[in-house]
Write a protein that holds these residues in place. Structure first.
Motif, PDB file in Angstrom:
ATOM      1  N   THR A  71       7.312   4.994 -10.517  1.00 27.09           N
ATOM      2  CA  THR A  71       6.656   3.710 -10.762  1.00 27.09           C
ATOM      3  C   THR A  71       6.264   3.070  -9.437  1.00 27.09           C
ATOM      4  N   TYR A  72       5.009   2.620  -9.356  1.00 28.04           N
ATOM      5  CA  TYR A  72       4.519   1.895  -8.187  1.00 28.04           C
ATOM      6  C   TYR A  72       4.214   0.451  -8.579  1.00 28.04           C
ATOM      7  N   ASP A  73       4.514  -0.473  -7.678  1.00 28.10           N
ATOM      8  CA  ASP A  73       4.148  -1.873  -7.868  1.00 28.10           C
ATOM      9  C   ASP A  73       2.783  -2.107  -7.234  1.00 28.10           C
ATOM     10  N   ILE A  74       1.841  -2.571  -8.036  1.00 29.94           N
ATOM     11  CA  ILE A  74       0.485  -2.859  -7.569  1.00 29.94           C
ATOM     12  C   ILE A  74       0.287  -4.372  -7.563  1.00 29.94           C
ATOM     13  N   GLY A  75       0.212  -4.950  -6.378  1.00 28.13           N
ATOM     14  CA  GLY A  75      -0.001  -6.391  -6.274  1.00 28.13           C
ATOM     15  C   GLY A  75      -1.467  -6.750  -6.453  1.00 28.13           C
ATOM     16  N   ALA A  76      -1.734  -7.833  -7.170  1.00 28.30           N
ATOM     17  CA  ALA A  76      -3.114  -8.266  -7.421  1.00 28.30           C
ATOM     18  C   ALA A  76      -3.171  -9.782  -7.453  1.00 28.30           C
ATOM     19  N   LEU A  77      -4.228 -10.324  -6.878  1.00 24.57           N
ATOM     20  CA  LEU A  77      -4.422 -11.774  -6.830  1.00 24.57           C
ATOM     21  C   LEU A  77      -5.759 -12.112  -7.478  1.00 24.57           C
ATOM     22  N   TYR A  84      -0.717   1.559   5.466  1.00 25.08           N
ATOM     23  CA  TYR A  84      -0.004   0.567   6.264  1.00 25.08           C
ATOM     24  C   TYR A  84       0.575  -0.529   5.376  1.00 25.08           C
ATOM     25  N   GLU A  85       1.732  -1.037   5.806  1.00 25.57           N
ATOM     26  CA  GLU A  85       2.382  -2.135   5.104  1.00 25.57           C
ATOM     27  C   GLU A  85       2.775  -3.211   6.097  1.00 25.57           C
ATOM     28  N   LEU A  86       2.573  -4.449   5.701  1.00 24.36           N
ATOM     29  CA  LEU A  86       2.952  -5.613   6.511  1.00 24.36           C
ATOM     30  C   LEU A  86       3.867  -6.490   5.670  1.00 24.36           C
ATOM     31  N   MET A  87       5.082  -6.704   6.154  1.00 28.56           N
ATOM     32  CA  MET A  87       6.061  -7.507   5.421  1.00 28.56           C
ATOM     33  C   MET A  87       5.995  -8.955   5.889  1.00 28.56           C
ATOM     34  N   THR A 108      11.588 -16.113   0.720  1.00 24.20           N
ATOM     35  CA  THR A 108      10.916 -15.171  -0.161  1.00 24.20           C
ATOM     36  C   THR A 108      10.121 -14.172   0.686  1.00 24.20           C
ATOM     37  N   THR A 109       9.979 -12.972   0.174  1.00 20.99           N
ATOM     38  CA  THR A 109       9.327 -11.901   0.933  1.00 20.99           C
ATOM     39  C   THR A 109       8.189 -11.284   0.118  1.00 20.99           C
ATOM     40  N   LEU A 110       7.054 -11.089   0.782  1.00 21.81           N
ATOM     41  CA  LEU A 110       5.908 -10.411   0.188  1.00 21.81           C
ATOM     42  C   LEU A 110       5.516  -9.230   1.064  1.00 21.81           C
ATOM     43  N   THR A 111       4.903  -8.225   0.466  1.00 21.71           N
ATOM     44  CA  THR A 111       4.432  -7.064   1.223  1.00 21.71           C
ATOM     45  C   THR A 111       2.949  -6.864   0.962  1.00 21.71           C
ATOM     46  N   LEU A 112       2.184  -6.808   2.046  1.00 24.37           N
ATOM     47  CA  LEU A 112       0.754  -6.520   1.942  1.00 24.37           C
ATOM     48  C   LEU A 112       0.521  -5.054   2.280  1.00 24.37           C
TER      49      LEU A 112
END
Length: 519
Positions: free
Chosen positions: A212-218, A342-345, A363-367
């Protein structure tokens, strides 16, 4: 006599009909997948993109394209005919002679087993130019194959929230008997901004297992839509074969007046970049917005990453963010040469009121960012000539980038001279020649032409490059040659005369010396 003329007309009528029905479009290619990436359609896959690539044989204005879909396949709404309007899908519908373009349809592929299917493509267009003609239709045919059921299946679930960022769940299951290696995942949407659109890793998925992958969307505030179409493309290797599957998912968009609907602060991040170039300094703008119902005070942002180098400060003070307020932060990153993505925390520390007291929270987000593999086309050589009323320009193209260049179109224009040619694709490190011609009136003076190359450098990124060339009339070249020839004859004459004079002087001296010896 009248009967003979009538008979001649009747005999020529079929020839006229054949010539009149000559299509004004060439079907360059057709494949399952998006314009940037071909894929495989498998039995039971569901909604699958199908892209056609066309080349105009004349100057045209395309009104619409219709795809007649063979049963049991249908479009996404269950219809046998799908329709695309280029002015809406591409933002343009006027194409010059020789120019290429594409259109993407969405086809629902049920569980049908392995089989081949014939499609009919109808192009409705207006013919432009000296002899305009309205409402014409060309019909083209092509075939595509649907493979047997894939051992890899995937689903995307969750809801989108207008004005807020959410997480969708991408589940990938291996139903085969052998291990499948997931090599890359690409995700895009029509209205939502996908926060990690590119996932590239060599993940070994054993048989019978699911990842399972988490796909972030705005979803931006103000998007008045009930659902979004999210496209997922997965590339994997199994049993010695490399396969790419593409599938479209309809994801509901829920309306929200206050983002998360909570009374506490809710910090979301939007960025202007989703791809980074390895080893190159990239400026990224982060917009931090409080979508919650309460103020976030003394907001601090800490940046961390294992795949990019952060240039400058990694700690930023944003101050107080009331509900609906936002703050922009510009950062500079240098992506690693070794990483495939690439990931930016982002770690936020802020204060909020809880039961009348100041409480510090975190709180933490990952781009996520994809690695930009970009083609770069250069015109390495160019030469032009004129002969018998036609201008001819020849040149050489080279791809000095690090990925394949797609949909390359070369054109030249200037001084009532226009021509274009569709080259197609060019791999990194490869080169190819091209030739363009156009008819002009008698050339009495030099003309300047611009040679332009337009191509797809990376997914959804078009690039252009150009060079100018001056073509001279034959008379000018002849005059130059004559001038050059006259100068050579004149110089030769002077040299000959000088030789004669030197010979006379030497001869006289020798003769005089001979007389002195005799005395």
């Amino acid at each position: 006599m009248k009967r003979s003329a009538l008979l001649l007309i009747l005999l020529l009528l079929p020839l006229y009909q054949v010539l009149a029905s000559e299509p004004n479009f060439e079907l360059v290619n057709a494949w399952w997948g998006t314009p940037e990436r071909a894929s495989t359609a498998v039995s039971g896959q569901g909604i699958t993109p199908l892209t056609v690539f066309l080349k105009a044989k004349a100057s045209v204005r395309v009104n619409y394209l219709e795809l007649e879909i063979p049963p049991p396949l249908t479009d996404a709404q269950g219809r046998r005919v799908a329709k695309v309007i280029p002015s809406l899908q591409l933002g343009r519908n006027v194409f010059s002679k020789g120019e290429a373009f594409y259109s993407t349809f969405y086809v629902d592929v049920p569980a049908v087993g392995s089989s081949s299917y014939k499609f009919k493509l109808r192009v409705n267009y207006d013919l432009m130019g000296a002899s305009p003609s309205l409402n014409n239709t060309d019909e083209l045919e092509f075939g595509l194959k649907v493979e047997g059921a894939s051992t890899i299946t995937f689903t995307l679930s969750g809801n989108l929230l207008e004005g807020a960022s959410t997480v969708l769940k991408l589940n990938i299951h291996n139903s085969g008997r052998g291990t499948a290696t997931i090599t890359s995942i690409q995700v895009s949407a029509s209205y939502a901004k996908v926060l990690n659109p590119m996932i590239q890793q060599m993940y070994q998925l054993p048989p019978g297992k699911t990842i399972t992958y988490d796909i972030g969307a705005l979803v931006p505030k103000g998007v008045d839509k009930d659902e979004d179409v999210v496209m997922v493309s997965i590339s994997y290797q199994s049993a010695g074969k490399s396969i790419t599957l593409s599938k479209a998912f309809k994801i509901p968009i829920e309306s929200s007046d206050q983002g998360s609907g909570e009374e506490s602060p809710y910090l979301a991040v939007e960025t202007d970049q989703d791809m980074l170039e390895a080893g190159a300094l990239s400026k990224v703008n982060l917009v931090v917005k409080n979508l919650g119902g309460e103020e976030a005070r003394d907001v601090r942002l800490q940046l961390n990453s294992k795949t990019v180098t952060i240039v400058g400060p990694s700690l930023h003070y944003l101050g107080d963010l009331a509900p609906g307020d936002s703050e922009s932060v510009e950062i500079e990153l240098i992506p690693s040469e070794q990483a495939k993505s690439y990931e930016l925390m982002l770690t936020f520390t802020y204060k909020e009121y809880v039961e009348g007291e100041d409480v510090e929270k975190q709180t933490t987000l990952t781009l996520g960012f994809g690695r930009r593999e970009q083609a770069k086309i250069v015109i390495s050589s160019l030469e032009g000539s004129y002969l018998n009323g036609r201008v001819r320009v020849r040149g050489l193209l080279a791809n000095i980038g690090n990925r394949e260049a797609d949909h390359i179109n070369v054109s030249m224009e200037g001084s009532n001279c226009f021509s274009s040619s569709y080259v197609g694709s060019l791999g990194d490190g490869e080169s190819t020649g091209f030739s363009l011609t156009c008819s002009v009136n008698e050339l009495s003076s030099p003309i300047k032409l611009k040679v332009k190359v337009r191509y797809l450098a990376s997914p959804e990124k078009w690039e252009e490059t150009y060079r100018e060339i001056t073509v001279e009339p034959p008379q000018a070249k002849t005059n130059q040659a004559q001038q050059a020839g006259g100068y050579n004859v004149y110089a030769l004459a002077i040299a000959a005369l000088a030789g004669i004079l030197v010979g006379l002087v030497l001869g006289r001296l020798i003769f005089k010396r001979g007389e002195e010896i005799e005395v």
